[in-house]
Scaffold this motif. Structure first.
Motif, PDB file in Angstrom:
ATOM      1  N   VAL A 140     -11.010  -5.937   3.624  1.00 11.80           N
ATOM      2  CA  VAL A 140      -9.671  -5.466   3.990  1.00 11.80           C
ATOM      3  C   VAL A 140      -9.681  -3.958   4.250  1.00 11.80           C
ATOM      4  CG1 VAL A 140      -7.314  -5.135   3.162  1.00 11.80           C
ATOM      5  CG2 VAL A 140      -8.466  -7.316   2.791  1.00 11.80           C
ATOM      6  N   PHE A 141     -10.270  -3.203   3.331  1.00  9.69           N
ATOM      7  CA  PHE A 141     -10.314  -1.749   3.510  1.00  9.69           C
ATOM      8  C   PHE A 141     -11.086  -1.379   4.776  1.00  9.69           C
ATOM      9  CE2 PHE A 141      -8.882  -1.457  -0.867  1.00  9.69           C
ATOM     10  CZ  PHE A 141      -8.203  -0.252  -0.902  1.00  9.69           C
ATOM     11  N   LEU A 142     -12.215  -2.038   5.006  1.00 12.02           N
ATOM     12  CA  LEU A 142     -13.031  -1.708   6.167  1.00 12.02           C
ATOM     13  C   LEU A 142     -12.376  -2.140   7.478  1.00 12.02           C
ATOM     14  CD1 LEU A 142     -16.637  -2.526   4.886  1.00 12.02           C
ATOM     15  CD2 LEU A 142     -15.587  -0.277   5.207  1.00 12.02           C
ATOM     16  N   HIS A 143     -11.481  -3.126   7.406  1.00  6.19           N
ATOM     17  CA  HIS A 143     -10.783  -3.559   8.616  1.00  6.19           C
ATOM     18  C   HIS A 143      -9.726  -2.537   9.045  1.00  6.19           C
ATOM     19  CE1 HIS A 143      -9.078  -6.335  11.573  1.00  6.19           C
ATOM     20  NE2 HIS A 143      -7.881  -6.043  11.097  1.00  6.19           N
ATOM     21  N   PHE A 144      -9.042  -1.954   8.068  1.00  2.73           N
ATOM     22  CA  PHE A 144      -7.932  -1.041   8.389  1.00  2.73           C
ATOM     23  C   PHE A 144      -8.322   0.434   8.300  1.00  2.73           C
ATOM     24  CE2 PHE A 144      -5.796  -4.973   7.121  1.00  2.73           C
ATOM     25  CZ  PHE A 144      -4.895  -5.134   8.164  1.00  2.73           C
ATOM     26  N   THR A 184      -1.622   5.065  -0.397  1.00  3.03           N
ATOM     27  CA  THR A 184      -2.113   3.868  -1.094  1.00  3.03           C
ATOM     28  C   THR A 184      -2.246   4.131  -2.588  1.00  3.03           C
ATOM     29  OG1 THR A 184      -3.319   3.136   0.872  1.00  3.03           O
ATOM     30  CG2 THR A 184      -4.017   2.228  -1.241  1.00  3.03           C
ATOM     31  N   ALA A 185      -2.799   5.288  -2.945  1.00  4.41           N
ATOM     32  CA  ALA A 185      -2.929   5.642  -4.361  1.00  4.41           C
ATOM     33  C   ALA A 185      -1.565   5.790  -5.020  1.00  4.41           C
ATOM     34  CB  ALA A 185      -3.729   6.936  -4.503  1.00  4.41           C
ATOM     35  N   PHE A 186      -0.590   6.369  -4.287  1.00  6.39           N
ATOM     36  CA  PHE A 186       0.761   6.531  -4.823  1.00  6.39           C
ATOM     37  C   PHE A 186       1.424   5.179  -5.068  1.00  6.39           C
ATOM     38  CE2 PHE A 186       5.367   6.793  -3.971  1.00  6.39           C
ATOM     39  CZ  PHE A 186       5.739   7.613  -5.022  1.00  6.39           C
ATOM     40  N   VAL A 187       1.267   4.246  -4.123  1.00  4.89           N
ATOM     41  CA  VAL A 187       1.828   2.903  -4.284  1.00  4.89           C
ATOM     42  C   VAL A 187       1.215   2.228  -5.516  1.00  4.89           C
ATOM     43  CG1 VAL A 187       1.897   0.582  -3.272  1.00  4.89           C
ATOM     44  CG2 VAL A 187       2.403   2.585  -1.861  1.00  4.89           C
ATOM     45  N   PHE A 188      -0.094   2.336  -5.655  1.00  9.33           N
ATOM     46  CA  PHE A 188      -0.785   1.717  -6.789  1.00  9.33           C
ATOM     47  C   PHE A 188      -0.288   2.286  -8.117  1.00  9.33           C
ATOM     48  CE2 PHE A 188      -4.638   1.252  -9.539  1.00  9.33           C
ATOM     49  CZ  PHE A 188      -4.668  -0.142  -9.555  1.00  9.33           C
ATOM     50  N   ALA A 189      -0.131   3.611  -8.192  1.00  8.99           N
ATOM     51  CA  ALA A 189       0.349   4.250  -9.419  1.00  8.99           C
ATOM     52  C   ALA A 189       1.792   3.859  -9.714  1.00  8.99           C
ATOM     53  CB  ALA A 189       0.213   5.763  -9.305  1.00  8.99           C
ATOM     54  N   SER A 190       2.644   3.829  -8.690  1.00  9.40           N
ATOM     55  CA  SER A 190       4.057   3.474  -8.884  1.00  9.40           C
ATOM     56  C   SER A 190       4.198   2.048  -9.405  1.00  9.40           C
ATOM     57  CB  SER A 190       4.817   3.624  -7.564  1.00  9.40           C
ATOM     58  OG  SER A 190       4.745   4.945  -7.079  1.00  9.40           O
ATOM     59  N   PHE A 198      -3.023  -4.931  -7.458  1.00  6.34           N
ATOM     60  CA  PHE A 198      -4.026  -4.942  -6.398  1.00  6.34           C
ATOM     61  C   PHE A 198      -3.425  -5.433  -5.084  1.00  6.34           C
ATOM     62  CE2 PHE A 198      -7.133  -7.589  -4.068  1.00  6.34           C
ATOM     63  CZ  PHE A 198      -8.009  -6.599  -3.661  1.00  6.34           C
ATOM     64  N   GLY A 199      -2.588  -6.485  -5.159  1.00  5.25           N
ATOM     65  CA  GLY A 199      -1.945  -7.005  -3.959  1.00  5.25           C
ATOM     66  C   GLY A 199      -1.060  -5.972  -3.289  1.00  5.25           C
ATOM     67  N   CYS A 200      -0.329  -5.191  -4.089  1.00  5.71           N
ATOM     68  CA  CYS A 200       0.529  -4.134  -3.524  1.00  5.71           C
ATOM     69  C   CYS A 200      -0.318  -3.056  -2.851  1.00  5.71           C
ATOM     70  CB  CYS A 200       1.393  -3.518  -4.621  1.00  5.71           C
ATOM     71  SG  CYS A 200       2.657  -4.637  -5.268  1.00  5.71           S
ATOM     72  N   MET A 201      -1.456  -2.724  -3.455  1.00  3.23           N
ATOM     73  CA  MET A 201      -2.341  -1.722  -2.855  1.00  3.23           C
ATOM     74  C   MET A 201      -2.904  -2.229  -1.525  1.00  3.23           C
ATOM     75  SD  MET A 201      -5.694   0.120  -4.529  1.00  3.23           S
ATOM     76  CE  MET A 201      -6.634  -1.408  -4.599  1.00  3.23           C
ATOM     77  N   ILE A 202      -3.342  -3.499  -1.512  1.00  2.00           N
ATOM     78  CA  ILE A 202      -3.865  -4.087  -0.281  1.00  2.00           C
ATOM     79  C   ILE A 202      -2.770  -4.151   0.782  1.00  2.00           C
ATOM     80  CG2 ILE A 202      -4.646  -6.282   0.719  1.00  2.00           C
ATOM     81  CD1 ILE A 202      -6.860  -4.769  -0.608  1.00  2.00           C
ATOM     82  N   GLY A 203      -1.537  -4.475   0.354  1.00  3.98           N
ATOM     83  CA  GLY A 203      -0.413  -4.514   1.282  1.00  3.98           C
ATOM     84  C   GLY A 203      -0.159  -3.161   1.915  1.00  3.98           C
ATOM     85  N   THR A 244     -13.345 -11.094  -9.654  1.00  2.37           N
ATOM     86  CA  THR A 244     -14.251 -11.438  -8.554  1.00  2.37           C
ATOM     87  C   THR A 244     -13.503 -11.430  -7.227  1.00  2.37           C
ATOM     88  OG1 THR A 244     -15.537 -12.830 -10.067  1.00  2.37           O
ATOM     89  CG2 THR A 244     -15.872 -13.172  -7.702  1.00  2.37           C
ATOM     90  N   VAL A 245     -12.278 -11.981  -7.232  1.00  2.00           N
ATOM     91  CA  VAL A 245     -11.469 -12.008  -6.006  1.00  2.00           C
ATOM     92  C   VAL A 245     -11.192 -10.584  -5.526  1.00  2.00           C
ATOM     93  CG1 VAL A 245      -9.173 -12.544  -5.096  1.00  2.00           C
ATOM     94  CG2 VAL A 245     -10.407 -14.253  -6.435  1.00  2.00           C
ATOM     95  N   ILE A 246     -10.837  -9.711  -6.470  1.00  2.00           N
ATOM     96  CA  ILE A 246     -10.550  -8.318  -6.109  1.00  2.00           C
ATOM     97  C   ILE A 246     -11.777  -7.664  -5.480  1.00  2.00           C
ATOM     98  CG2 ILE A 246     -10.114  -6.027  -7.096  1.00  2.00           C
ATOM     99  CD1 ILE A 246      -8.211  -7.407  -9.090  1.00  2.00           C
ATOM    100  N   GLN A 247     -12.961  -7.898  -6.082  1.00  2.00           N
ATOM    101  CA  GLN A 247     -14.180  -7.282  -5.573  1.00  2.00           C
ATOM    102  C   GLN A 247     -14.537  -7.790  -4.180  1.00  2.00           C
ATOM    103  OE1 GLN A 247     -17.125  -8.035  -8.578  1.00  2.00           O
ATOM    104  NE2 GLN A 247     -16.163  -6.697 -10.084  1.00  2.00           N
ATOM    105  N   PHE A 248     -14.331  -9.092  -3.945  1.00  2.00           N
ATOM    106  CA  PHE A 248     -14.717  -9.673  -2.662  1.00  2.00           C
ATOM    107  C   PHE A 248     -13.688  -9.383  -1.568  1.00  2.00           C
ATOM    108  CE2 PHE A 248     -17.750 -12.194  -5.081  1.00  2.00           C
ATOM    109  CZ  PHE A 248     -18.820 -12.252  -4.202  1.00  2.00           C
ATOM    110  N   VAL A 249     -12.406  -9.278  -1.945  1.00  2.00           N
ATOM    111  CA  VAL A 249     -11.354  -9.111  -0.938  1.00  2.00           C
ATOM    112  C   VAL A 249     -11.224  -7.663  -0.491  1.00  2.00           C
ATOM    113  CG1 VAL A 249      -8.852  -9.217  -0.573  1.00  2.00           C
ATOM    114  CG2 VAL A 249     -10.042 -11.143  -1.622  1.00  2.00           C
TER     115      VAL A 249
END
Length: 466
Positions: free
Chosen positions: A35-39, A191-197, A175-180, A26-31
């Motif tokens: 965040v994505f729309l802000h950046f 972002t996708a590369f960071v998430f996969a790594s 998820f936190g690393c992707m958001i970071g 739920t946190v992932i869905q709401f956060v």
């Protein structure tokens, strides 16, 4: 037979970790949305969502072998047969690894030749970025298949709350690393590369943890057996029926309502069912919590404990469903009005039928957990696919005649039919009888009875010395 202290403790911890897992999702869905729309721009995030949905289909690639292997290893360890459990682990490890490797090769070749960006009608993401994003996210999804098997190893030794907790924390970290990365100004491809790594690192770390905590787990191939894979193939393929049946139930019924009544009625039906499914999510948490213990009890040949677990699971699921149904009936229409800004008219009769569906689902799905936890779900899978398919047809026909009430009633009929098959079949597995099972639904453990709870409260009151 009453459950021992260790079983109760594992169940409590299991329910807690499953709740944490739901909370983290739920946190992932709401956060992620703000965040994505802000950046990022709205078009970029929209295209990211489109591209992100494609690798999700790769989760079907292991055909349920991770889940089936977890059940089998749990039952074997309950019989103290570590050699056979290791054979299952290594066989499924190499099978999943080979399937994932072949899928990655096939995905790479497909992406090389197909114009992915043009086929998806993307304008913000270029062709190269689109292909690399799909590849990186696809690798992340496929690694999840190996992680599921690693999590099953903890389940086999009765440490499933710890394994579930680790998986939840790893998901939050990735998820936190992707958001970071997004917050630091990374584009979609980076972002996708960071998430996969991060997921690659997590999988390696998970392997090390499992070997450290469960010394008999080995990653070689000397114990792998094709005969073991062949034995698990039927229940593994049968597992595929459940996500397919869920898709039929969710999307098929919406299509049926759309064809019969039009898009406006689809919105009303979909929002009402979304509210009712809050109770369904809680029921599924009960099922997930009890499933490992059912595997352990049945694997050890302890039918008394198996019966007790089945009865307590169904009792708890029905209690949770009924309580949430009462809450939804009281506040659901009010929530619908405020949630949709008054755009969707609340219908208490429609919501009542959909909530009755949840109560019936609670009984058969929790009973059916005994089948899935012991790899005896092949016939259940067949009935589920047939039931959801027939429900879609009924949904269309009854919608034409009775409107949205008919659509909801068609789902009710499907749940009744599933109960008529599943409950007797599971009672047979647990060596139980229907009268005894029904009577147990009204029997609560002594420590939960009102008199016992009142006595405990009185004992906890502070005393005064004269």
């Amino acid at each position: 037979m009453s459950m021992d202290v260790s079983t109760k403790r594992r169940l409590m911890l299991g329910f807690l970790t499953n709740w944490v897992g739901k909370l983290s999702s739920t946190v992932i869905q709401f956060v992620q949305i703000p965040v994505f729309l802000h950046f990022w721009s709205v078009p970029l995030y929209g295209e990211w969502m489109i591209v992100n949905s494609i690798p999700a289909y790769l989760s079907f690639s292991n055909v349920g072998f991770g889940s089936v292997a977890g059940n089998e290893m749990t039952m074997l360890i309950a019989r103290d047969d570590r050699a056979a459990a290791l054979r299952v682990f290594q066989s499924c490890w190499w099978l999943i690894a080979l399937i994932c490797t072949a899928t990655i090769v096939l995905l790479s070749g497909t992406l090389y030749y197909l114009p992915a960006s043009r086929l998806l009608r993307l304008t913000t993401l270029g062709e190269s970025d689109t292909k690399w994003i799909i590849f990186y996210l696809g690798v992340s999804v496929l690694l999840g298949q190996l992680e599921q098997l690693l999590q099953s190893a903890y389940r086999a030794v009765g440490r499933y709350p710890y394994g579930t907790f680790l998986k939840n924390m790893f998901s939050l970290f990735a998820f936190g690393c992707m958001i970071g990365a997004v917050a630091l100004g990374a584009g979609a491809r980076t972002t996708a590369f960071v998430f996969a790594s991060v997921n690659v690192a997590i999988t390696i770390f998970f392997c090390i943890l499992v070997h450290r905590d469960i010394p008999w787990i080995e990653y070689g191939w000397q114990h792998a057996s094709f005969a073991e894979i062949r034995k698990l193939a039927r229940p593994a393929f049968a597992y595929m029926a459940f996500p397919l049946g869920n898709a039929l139930s969710l999307q098929g019924s919406l299509l049926a309502v759309g064809y019969a009544l039009g898009p406006t009625e689809v919105v009303i039906f979909s929002t009402a069912r979304t509210v009712s499914r809050v109770a369904l999510q809680m029921v599924q948490m009960v099922n997930t919590t009890f499933e490992p213990e059912m595997s352990i009890a049945f694997g050890a040949g302890n039918y008394e404990l198996t019966r007790t677990l089945l009865r307590r699971a169904c009792q708890l699921a029905l209690l949770v469903a009924l309580v949430l149904v009462l809450v939804m009936l009281s506040f659901g229409p009010w929530f619908l009005v405020h949630w949709t800004g008054g755009h969707v008219p609340p219908s208490r009769p429609l919501l009542s039928i959909l909530l009755a569906v949840v109560v019936l689902y609670a009984l058969w799905s929790t009973s059916g957990t005994l089948m899935t936890s012991t790899n005896q779900h092949q016939r259940l899978a067949t009935y589920y696919i047939l039931g959801t398919s027939v429900a879609c047809v009924l949904c269309y026909l009854m919608s034409r005649t009775y409107g949205l009430y008919g659509a909801a009633a068609s789902l009710l009929i499907s749940e009744i039919v599933m109960n008529l098959y599943v409950v007797p079949a599971c009672l047979k597995i647990a060596h139980d009888t229907l009268p005894a099972f029904l009577a147990s639904m009204l029997h609560f453990p002594s420590f939960l009875r009102p008199a016992s709870l009142l006595a405990r409260i009185r004992r906890s009151r502070p005393g005064f010395e004269s």
